[in-house]
Design a protein around this motif. Sequence first.
Motif, PDB file in Angstrom:
ATOM      1  N   VAL A   1      -8.613  -0.997  -6.280  1.00 35.11           N
ATOM      2  CA  VAL A   1      -6.889  -0.213  -6.741  1.00 35.11           C
ATOM      3  C   VAL A   1      -7.002   1.223  -6.078  1.00 35.11           C
ATOM      4  N   ILE A   2      -5.588   2.009  -5.230  1.00 28.75           N
ATOM      5  CA  ILE A   2      -5.767   2.995  -4.340  1.00 28.75           C
ATOM      6  C   ILE A   2      -5.612   3.961  -5.314  1.00 28.75           C
ATOM      7  N   LEU A   3      -5.313   5.160  -6.305  1.00 34.71           N
ATOM      8  CA  LEU A   3      -4.633   6.180  -6.538  1.00 34.71           C
ATOM      9  C   LEU A   3      -4.211   7.217  -5.911  1.00 34.71           C
ATOM     10  N   LEU A   4      -3.820   7.652  -5.825  1.00 33.05           N
ATOM     11  CA  LEU A   4      -2.856   8.826  -4.883  1.00 33.05           C
ATOM     12  C   LEU A   4      -1.419   9.661  -6.227  1.00 33.05           C
ATOM     13  N   GLU A   5      -1.708  11.215  -5.585  1.00 35.51           N
ATOM     14  CA  GLU A   5      -0.469  11.635  -6.922  1.00 35.51           C
ATOM     15  C   GLU A   5       0.598  12.698  -6.034  1.00 35.51           C
ATOM     16  N   ASN A   6       0.177  12.908  -4.163  1.00 37.91           N
ATOM     17  CA  ASN A   6       1.030  14.073  -4.144  1.00 37.91           C
ATOM     18  C   ASN A   6       2.344  12.811  -3.223  1.00 37.91           C
ATOM     19  N   LEU A   7       1.639  11.413  -3.022  1.00 37.00           N
ATOM     20  CA  LEU A   7       2.817  11.209  -2.146  1.00 37.00           C
ATOM     21  C   LEU A   7       3.039   9.553  -2.866  1.00 37.00           C
ATOM     22  N   PRO A   8       4.556   9.092  -3.015  1.00 37.21           N
ATOM     23  CA  PRO A   8       4.489   7.327  -2.711  1.00 37.21           C
ATOM     24  C   PRO A   8       3.920   6.977  -1.394  1.00 37.21           C
ATOM     25  N   VAL A   9       3.067   5.860  -2.059  1.00 36.50           N
ATOM     26  CA  VAL A   9       1.947   5.702  -1.077  1.00 36.50           C
ATOM     27  C   VAL A   9       2.889   4.691   0.424  1.00 36.50           C
ATOM     28  N   THR A  10       3.908   3.857   0.918  1.00 38.30           N
ATOM     29  CA  THR A  10       4.713   4.346   1.722  1.00 38.30           C
ATOM     30  C   THR A  10       4.992   5.146   2.704  1.00 38.30           C
ATOM     31  N   ARG A  11       4.905   6.185   1.743  1.00 36.62           N
ATOM     32  CA  ARG A  11       5.334   7.489   2.761  1.00 36.62           C
ATOM     33  C   ARG A  11       4.346   8.909   3.444  1.00 36.62           C
ATOM     34  N   ASP A  12       3.131   7.923   2.406  1.00 36.06           N
ATOM     35  CA  ASP A  12       1.518   8.550   3.335  1.00 36.06           C
ATOM     36  C   ASP A  12       1.217   7.580   3.791  1.00 36.06           C
ATOM     37  N   ARG A  13       0.944   8.266   5.646  1.00 39.00           N
ATOM     38  CA  ARG A  13       1.203   6.884   6.992  1.00 39.00           C
ATOM     39  C   ARG A  13      -0.541   6.882   6.338  1.00 39.00           C
ATOM     40  N   ARG A  14      -1.505   7.638   6.479  1.00 40.05           N
ATOM     41  CA  ARG A  14      -2.829   7.208   6.052  1.00 40.05           C
ATOM     42  C   ARG A  14      -3.255   5.726   4.841  1.00 40.05           C
ATOM     43  N   VAL A  15      -2.613   6.448   4.239  1.00 35.53           N
ATOM     44  CA  VAL A  15      -3.019   5.403   2.609  1.00 35.53           C
ATOM     45  C   VAL A  15      -2.167   3.903   3.084  1.00 35.53           C
ATOM     46  N   TRP A  16      -1.309   4.592   2.900  1.00 36.95           N
ATOM     47  CA  TRP A  16      -0.403   2.773   3.273  1.00 36.95           C
ATOM     48  C   TRP A  16      -1.660   2.414   4.772  1.00 36.95           C
ATOM     49  N   ARG A  17      -1.839   3.094   5.525  1.00 38.89           N
ATOM     50  CA  ARG A  17      -2.635   2.004   6.861  1.00 38.89           C
ATOM     51  C   ARG A  17      -4.015   1.070   6.205  1.00 38.89           C
ATOM     52  N   GLU A  18      -4.436   2.138   5.048  1.00 40.62           N
ATOM     53  CA  GLU A  18      -5.639   1.799   4.605  1.00 40.62           C
ATOM     54  C   GLU A  18      -5.985   0.736   3.639  1.00 40.62           C
ATOM     55  N   ALA A  19      -4.424   0.949   2.828  1.00 39.38           N
ATOM     56  CA  ALA A  19      -3.946  -0.466   1.884  1.00 39.38           C
ATOM     57  C   ALA A  19      -3.785  -1.679   2.946  1.00 39.38           C
ATOM     58  N   CYS A  20      -3.182  -1.455   3.650  1.00 37.12           N
ATOM     59  CA  CYS A  20      -2.340  -2.847   4.463  1.00 37.12           C
ATOM     60  C   CYS A  20      -4.260  -3.448   5.529  1.00 37.12           C
ATOM     61  N   ALA A  21      -5.444  -2.355   5.647  1.00 36.53           N
ATOM     62  CA  ALA A  21      -6.305  -2.684   6.066  1.00 36.53           C
ATOM     63  C   ALA A  21      -6.881  -3.935   5.512  1.00 36.53           C
ATOM     64  N   LEU A  22      -6.963  -3.233   4.298  1.00 31.04           N
ATOM     65  CA  LEU A  22      -7.801  -3.779   3.057  1.00 31.04           C
ATOM     66  C   LEU A  22      -7.101  -5.271   2.628  1.00 31.04           C
ATOM     67  N   ARG A  23      -6.140  -5.667   2.727  1.00 32.80           N
ATOM     68  CA  ARG A  23      -5.253  -6.706   2.777  1.00 32.80           C
ATOM     69  C   ARG A  23      -5.553  -7.672   3.849  1.00 32.80           C
ATOM     70  N   ASP A  24      -5.060  -6.771   4.985  1.00 33.64           N
ATOM     71  CA  ASP A  24      -6.123  -7.620   6.031  1.00 33.64           C
ATOM     72  C   ASP A  24      -6.932  -8.419   6.023  1.00 33.64           C
ATOM     73  N   ALA A  25      -7.859  -7.635   5.262  1.00 32.39           N
ATOM     74  CA  ALA A  25      -9.074  -7.952   5.308  1.00 32.39           C
ATOM     75  C   ALA A  25     -10.252  -8.500   3.668  1.00 32.39           C
ATOM     76  N   ARG A  26      -8.910  -9.781   3.915  1.00 31.54           N
ATOM     77  CA  ARG A  26      -8.814 -10.531   2.299  1.00 31.54           C
ATOM     78  C   ARG A  26      -9.119  -9.641   0.924  1.00 31.54           C
ATOM     79  N   PHE A  27      -8.587  -8.319   0.954  1.00 33.26           N
ATOM     80  CA  PHE A  27      -8.975  -7.620  -0.835  1.00 33.26           C
ATOM     81  C   PHE A  27      -7.387  -8.060  -0.872  1.00 33.26           C
ATOM     82  N   ALA A  28      -7.363  -7.717  -2.521  1.00 30.81           N
ATOM     83  CA  ALA A  28      -5.883  -7.223  -2.978  1.00 30.81           C
ATOM     84  C   ALA A  28      -6.424  -6.262  -3.295  1.00 30.81           C
ATOM     85  N   VAL A  29      -5.135  -5.681  -3.055  1.00 30.91           N
ATOM     86  CA  VAL A  29      -4.542  -3.975  -3.085  1.00 30.91           C
ATOM     87  C   VAL A  29      -3.981  -4.579  -4.425  1.00 30.91           C
TER      88      VAL A  29
END
Length: 300
Positions: free
Chosen positions: A8-36
């Motif tokens: 579970v990723i907690l992000l307060e200051n932006l919607p996740v799809t607008r935060d390039r860094r966090v969105w790419r982290e989420a997608c990297a976890l997904r690609d590594a076969r984590f549920a995100v």
Amino acid sequence: MVTAPHVVILLENLPVTRDRRVWREACALRDARFAVTTICPRSPGEPASFERDGVEIRTFPTASERSQVIGFVWEYAVAWAWMLRLLLKVGHERRIDGVQACNPPDIFFLHGLLARLKGAAFVFDQHDLAPELYETRFGRRGLIHRILRLCERLTYRAADRVVATNDSYKAAAIERGRLRPDRVVVVRNGPDPDTMRPGPVDEDLRSGRDHLVVWMGNMGPQDGVDDALRAVAYLVHELDRHDCSFAFIGQGEVLEDLRQMACDLDIEAFVTFTGWIPDRDAFALLSSATIGLSADPPGP
């Protein structure tokens, strides 16, 4: 049946799809076969829960943006409560193996401690040094600055690992957080060369002028865009240069103030504020630019 580990990723200051860094982290976890699952503020028109590109997104309503300290205290208090509620709700629905809290602000150490009590790992993803960010924004230290330093220390202590954006932030985590170097890792962020490539120059984007200067980012009081507008006014009115157009891509809490400032400085004919725009439009502006502008003022 073996299920994928769940983060579970907690992000307060932006919607996740607008935060390039966090969105790419989420997608990297997904690609590594984590549920995100991500928990973040809600953009206008978004539902409370939805899925995008294999990432589950839970959203919460935000308090109205205000530039004064009391506004930030209220915003953070509302977000803190909503994010704790949603984290507990997600944890009730399925097992959580890891919680990643992205700052600013540094107020989610309790969320991390609760996760650890239930056997999950807690990762602090430190995007900014919050005490220095406050000092830059408001020009003072005082009680709030001391509270931010305390929250930072508590978050360091609660974390199993700290992710820093650069080596100076890593040094802060080691020195201020008294962490072993092996508990802090630097993860940088940058353009994706598969999607962000130079394109042809579009002369129409230069508005009939020889040069186009582009700035891109989130517009807060500490980001120096007001200084950039003063520089534009100096170029136009003092140096009598009328051969440059300026595009400011992005938005934030001071956007309307900046629009008014451009009017007051009599540079509206040379300046465009685009707001957040699709990637293809932003890349077209960058490809047509003569100069890319960084306006960050010096600060702590």
